[in-house]
Scaffold this active site. Structure first.
Site, short mmCIF file in Angstrom:
data_model
loop_
_atom_site.label_atom_id
_atom_site.label_comp_id
_atom_site.label_asym_id
_atom_site.label_seq_id
_atom_site.Cartn_x
_atom_site.Cartn_y
_atom_site.Cartn_z
N MET A 180 24.18 8.55 2.01
CA MET A 180 24.04 9.86 2.65
C MET A 180 24.39 9.78 4.13
O MET A 180 25.03 10.69 4.68
CB MET A 180 22.62 10.40 2.46
CG MET A 180 22.42 11.80 2.98
SD MET A 180 23.59 12.96 2.27
CE MET A 180 22.64 13.60 0.89
N PHE B 231 -11.37 -7.24 14.13
CA PHE B 231 -10.30 -7.68 13.23
C PHE B 231 -9.97 -6.57 12.23
O PHE B 231 -10.85 -6.03 11.57
CB PHE B 231 -10.74 -8.95 12.49
CG PHE B 231 -9.69 -9.43 11.52
CD1 PHE B 231 -8.43 -9.82 11.96
CD2 PHE B 231 -9.96 -9.47 10.15
CE1 PHE B 231 -7.46 -10.24 11.07
CE2 PHE B 231 -8.99 -9.89 9.25
CZ PHE B 231 -7.74 -10.28 9.71
N GLN B 232 -8.70 -6.26 12.12
CA GLN B 232 -8.19 -5.21 11.23
C GLN B 232 -8.81 -3.85 11.48
O GLN B 232 -8.98 -3.06 10.56
CB GLN B 232 -8.35 -5.63 9.76
CG GLN B 232 -7.49 -6.86 9.45
CD GLN B 232 -7.31 -7.11 7.98
OE1 GLN B 232 -8.20 -6.84 7.17
NE2 GLN B 232 -6.14 -7.64 7.62
N GLU C 37 0.81 -1.22 0.00
CA GLU C 37 0.00 0.00 0.00
C GLU C 37 0.84 1.28 0.00
O GLU C 37 0.38 2.32 -0.46
CB GLU C 37 -0.97 0.02 1.19
CG GLU C 37 -2.09 -1.01 1.09
CD GLU C 37 -1.70 -2.38 1.63
OE1 GLU C 37 -0.52 -2.57 1.98
OE2 GLU C 37 -2.58 -3.26 1.68
N LYS D 260 -17.50 -0.56 6.61
CA LYS D 260 -17.94 -1.53 5.62
C LYS D 260 -19.46 -1.57 5.45
O LYS D 260 -19.97 -1.71 4.33
CB LYS D 260 -17.43 -2.93 6.03
CG LYS D 260 -17.77 -3.99 5.00
CD LYS D 260 -17.08 -5.31 5.30
CE LYS D 260 -17.34 -6.31 4.19
NZ LYS D 260 -16.63 -7.58 4.42
C1 LIG Z 1 12.41 5.61 5.29
C2 LIG Z 1 13.70 6.25 5.61
N1 LIG Z 1 14.56 5.68 6.48
C3 LIG Z 1 15.75 6.26 6.75
C4 LIG Z 1 16.10 7.44 6.16
C5 LIG Z 1 17.44 8.11 6.49
N2 LIG Z 1 18.26 8.14 5.28
C6 LIG Z 1 18.37 9.23 4.49
S1 LIG Z 1 19.29 8.98 3.15
C7 LIG Z 1 19.64 7.41 3.60
C8 LIG Z 1 20.51 6.53 2.77
C9 LIG Z 1 19.89 6.17 1.47
O1 LIG Z 1 20.66 5.15 0.90
P1 LIG Z 1 20.60 4.86 -0.64
O2 LIG Z 1 19.21 4.66 -1.08
O3 LIG Z 1 21.55 3.77 -0.95
O4 LIG Z 1 21.06 6.24 -1.28
P2 LIG Z 1 22.53 6.91 -1.32
O5 LIG Z 1 22.56 7.93 -0.24
O6 LIG Z 1 23.53 5.84 -1.11
O7 LIG Z 1 22.59 7.53 -2.66
C10 LIG Z 1 19.03 7.09 4.81
C11 LIG Z 1 19.13 5.80 5.51
C12 LIG Z 1 15.16 8.02 5.27
N3 LIG Z 1 15.39 9.20 4.68
N4 LIG Z 1 14.00 7.40 4.99
#
Ligand SMILES: Cc1ncc(C[n+]2csc(CCOP(=O)(O)OP(=O)(O)O)c2C)c(N)n1
Ligand SMILES: [Mg+2]
Lengths: 580, 165
Positions: A484, A114-115, A52, A164
């Site tokens: 990042m 439920f749900q 979803e 529902k």
């Molecule tokens: C759902 C979620 N969890 C954690 C983060 C924290 N976060 C920001 S960027 C990142 C790394 C993303 O990794 P990747 O998709 O490999 O991209 P890259 O930075 O390596 O290009 C994380 C864990 C986030 N923004 N969103």
């Protein structure tokens, strides 16, 4: 008017059709079953997702690319909680969505059935508004209100929770008299604003007398469909423009007055021109912390003109000298109108212009080419992708380094070609968002630029793209890391890398893509890059995933460290000795 | 703890008289960690609208009142919102209270109650039930006076207010 007796489920679908809905994204389950039955006979195309969250992001991608509201429908409980992330994402990025959730029958609400979950309670803080429908007779009116609220004023997500029993034809509670044109009952909702002409005149006076002005353009310009009006205003005034992460494409990057993206990973000139400006004209922008850096030190000498449809934005972060509450397009058109009629004051801004061009010359975006035999430079991959795809290509990105590089290195020359999760920064956004964008623009090329971390969060929607025949292309910038986060540990935690390494060899992305019915390509060396992109561009009947093996140690530059003001911008090592 | 005039903020919010609206309004305070001191809600002269009076301690600690007002105003069910200036409004609060009062103490108690304009609602063997409609600061004072008798049970309604004429 002849009255017609129908059931709530049919009424819901008919009301959606009446709103002009052509496509919806969703996944059925117990509580929403009665509404899925009339879909079989509806003109609305339903895209069956694999999770979803995917339905929500697809609806967002569709909405961001087309300007039309995105519609998603899911069942109660876990399905409703699965779509909370896209709701919050759409709330922060002001994306118009209408999300329909199933709910347990009215009599069961509050019994831990439920749900059952308190969907309206959970989503209260992440929607522009939500409805719990208690009477089938209200369905036509509430659907109309939901679309009205989602798409007018500052757009946003609206949720309709449907017990529902009021949609189930086997239950007498679901009976209603169909109303063709229900009257909305929204006494507290007045999205239209009277534009204050005196404020506009005051703004123009500041604009015409300022020596170092910058147009600070945010996503509101796109929401207001004001890109053309903006271009006129910019050309009449000759003032430079920065486009925030949410506004990339609102003003063409190729225009000589475009300085590109400001903010934490903005380019040096965009960041510094705002910092040194004596006037910032914020148009549909919200002074986000990723743009301002430390607020106290942000643009210290600048007067502020702030134009926004949402009065709560005016003065929220920075007190404006002139506040204009209104739709950006109407305000800009009024400004252009006045400027055309008045004799323009020509102030000499040559000094400012030469400062700007000096920064542009000394601090362009730059990176070092990769050493032979080592992993690809992500910036190089993006330059190739930019140059080898049609100029109206739609790009959807995930969240992380790859997102920043895409925003930096792409050249956005058309509005609505850049789709990303700006406010919430939701990893996993790109693939479903790209699919949604492609559904809305079947004739355009749609690329998702994704990270390996993000890909693993929502890649299953590529199955949706195969089965529903919505072919997209994915450029996976695979650096084996949560890049990042790695960069922050690299720069601010003494290179102590904690829980950021994903893997060098699993999953096998090529095999994974193929297993989902896509073409999978792996690219290791720079020479293979153009070839792989060309091949992907030619494939029109299925999705393509290119696993670009990129360098893990690459940093996104420039960078304003968190909590610092924008004058502390860190430039790449090769520019450190440049005069600031 | 005395509350003098001017040391508080009253928000008057006209909302649609529907389920869930109070949760939306109070949610905007709770997500900012702002405590609502008192809250009064009841339908207005038009049954489809309710009037909410919110009493906030003035020290909002880093939270902008304008911001709260603007964001409350954005709620779809909020029809109107404004802050009342305590100096230009008339406010009242109702307190009902049961106090311990032996027969020998009652004269003094009733005497004091008369001076502030309160009423005796009920008399028991060892206690009395009183009511008082006054400004919140008068009620504060009266409440501290009563505490020496021993308060058995007490309910205050919180401020309600209208613009001065
Ligand atoms: C759902 C979620 N969890 C954690 C983060 C924290 N976060 C920001 S960027 C990142 C790394 C993303 O990794 P990747 O998709 O490999 O991209 P890259 O930075 O390596 O290009 C994380 C864990 C986030 N923004 N969103
Ligand atoms: Mg990565």
């Amino acid at each position: 008017m002849t009255s017609e007796n129908i059931d709530g489920g049919k009424a819901l679908i008919r009301a959606l059709e009446k709103e002009g809905v052509e496509v919806m994204f969703g996944l059925p389950g117990g509580a929403i079953l009665p509404v899925y039955d009339p879909i079989i006979d509806s003109t609305i195309r339903h895209i069956l997702v694999r999770h979803e969250q995917g339905a929500g992001h697809m609806a967002q991608g569709y909405a961001q690319a087309t300007g039309k509201p995105g519609v998603a429908m899911v069942t109660s409980g876990p399905a409703a909680t699965n779509i909370v992330t896209p709701l919050c994402d759409a709330y922060l990025d002001s994306t118009p969505l209408v999300v329909i959730t199933g709910q347990v029958p009215l009599a069961a609400i509050g019994t831990d059935a439920f749900q059952e979950c308190d969907t309206t309670g959970i989503t209260m803080g992440v929607t522009k508004h939500n409805f719990l429908v208690k009477d089938a007779q209200d369905i036509p009116r509430i659907v109309k209100e939901a679309f009205h609220i989602a798409t007018t004023g500052r757009p946003g997500p609206v949720l309709i929770d449907l017990p529902k029993d009021i949609v189930d034809p086997n239950n007498p509670r679901s009976e209603l008299d169909w109303v063709e044109n229900p009257e909305m009952e929204l006494p507290g909702y007045k999205p239209e604003k009277n534009i204050d002409l005196t404020a506009i005149e005051n703004a123009l006076e500041l604009i015409q007398t300022s020596k170092r002005p910058v147009f600070y353009v945010g996503g509101g310009i796109l929401k207001a469909r004001a890109a053309e009006a903006l271009r006129e205003l910019v050309e009449i005034t000759g003032i430079h423009v920065v486009t925030t992460l949410m506004a990339r494409g609102a003003f063409p990057d190729s225009h000589e007055l475009c300085l590109g993206m400001p903010g934490m990973h903005g380019n040096y000139t965009a960041v510094t021109s705002m910092q040194k400006a004596d006037l910032l004209v914020a148009l549909g922008a919200r002074f986000d912390d990723r743009v301002t850096g430390k607020v106290d030190g942000f643009a210290p000498d600048a007067k502020i003109i702030h134009v926004d449809i949402d009065p709560a934005e005016l003065g929220k972060v920075r007190k404006p000298d002139v506040a204009i509450n209104g739709d950006c397009r109407l305000v800009i058109e009024a400004m252009v109108d006045l400027l055309r009629r008045e004799e323009s004051i020509q102030i000499d801004r040559s000094e400012w212009k030469s400062m700007i061009s000096g920064w542009q010359e000394r601090f362009p975006l730059t990176y070092e080419d990769s050493e032979p035999g080592s992993r690809l430079k992500p910036q190089y991959v993006l330059e190739q992708l930019r140059d080898l795809t049609p100029e109206d290509t739609i790009v959807a990105s995930g969240v992380g380094q790859h997102q920043m590089w895409t925003s930096q290195y792409w050249s956005f020359d058309h509005p609505y070609t850049w789709i990303n999760s700006g406010g919430l920064g939701t990893m996993g956004f790109s693939i479903p968002a790209a699919i949604g964008a492609k559904v809305g623009n079947p004739d355009r090329m749609v690329w998702a630029v994704d990270g390996d971390g993000c890909f693993q969060m929502t890649a299953q929607e590529l199955v949706t793209s195969t089965v529903e025949n919505v072919p997209i292309k994915v450029a996976l910038l695979n650096n084996s890391y949560l890049g990042m986060v790695r960069q922050w540990q690299d720069m601010f935690y003494e290179e102590r890398f904690s829980e950021v390494f994903l893997s060098d060899d699993v999953p096998n992305y090529k095999a994974w893509a193929e297993s989902m019915g896509c073409v999978g390509i792996r690219v290791d060396s720079p020479e293979e890059v153009p070839e792989a992109i060309a091949k992907a561009n030619e494939i029109e009947d299925r999705s393509v995933v290119i696993d670009f093996r990129t360098a893990p140690e690459e940093r996104v530059y420039p960078m304003v460290p968190a909590g610092k003001d924008n004058s502390s911008i860190v430039v790449p090592p090769s520019q450190e000795s440049q005069e600031r | 703890m005395k509350k003098t005039q001017g040391n508080y903020t009253i928000l008057v919010i006209t909302v649609e008289n529907k389920f869930g609206v109070l949760a939306r309004v109070s949610g905007l305070f709770s997500r900012r960690g702002v405590n609502i001191k008192s809250l009064a809600v009841a339908p207005t002269d038009k049954a489809e609208f309710s009037r909410i009076t919110v009493d906030l301690d003035i020290e909002l600690e880093g939270v902008s009142l304008d911001q709260i007002i603007n964001q409350l105003d954005k709620l779809i069910n909020v029809v109107e919102i404004r802050a009342l200036d305590p100096a230009e409004s008339v406010e009242r609060e109702l307190m009902i209270v049961t106090v311990e009062a032996e027969a020998s103490q009652r004269d003094e108690l009733v005497d004091h109650l008369d001076k502030v304009g309160g009423k005796v609602l009920n008399i028991g063997t060892e206690s009395m039930m009183l009511s008082l409609v006054e400004t919140s600061s008068v009620i504060d004072d009266f409440e501290s006076f009563l505490s020496s008798y021993g308060i058995v049970e007490l309910q205050r309604t919180g401020r309600v207010a209208l613009d001065s004429l």
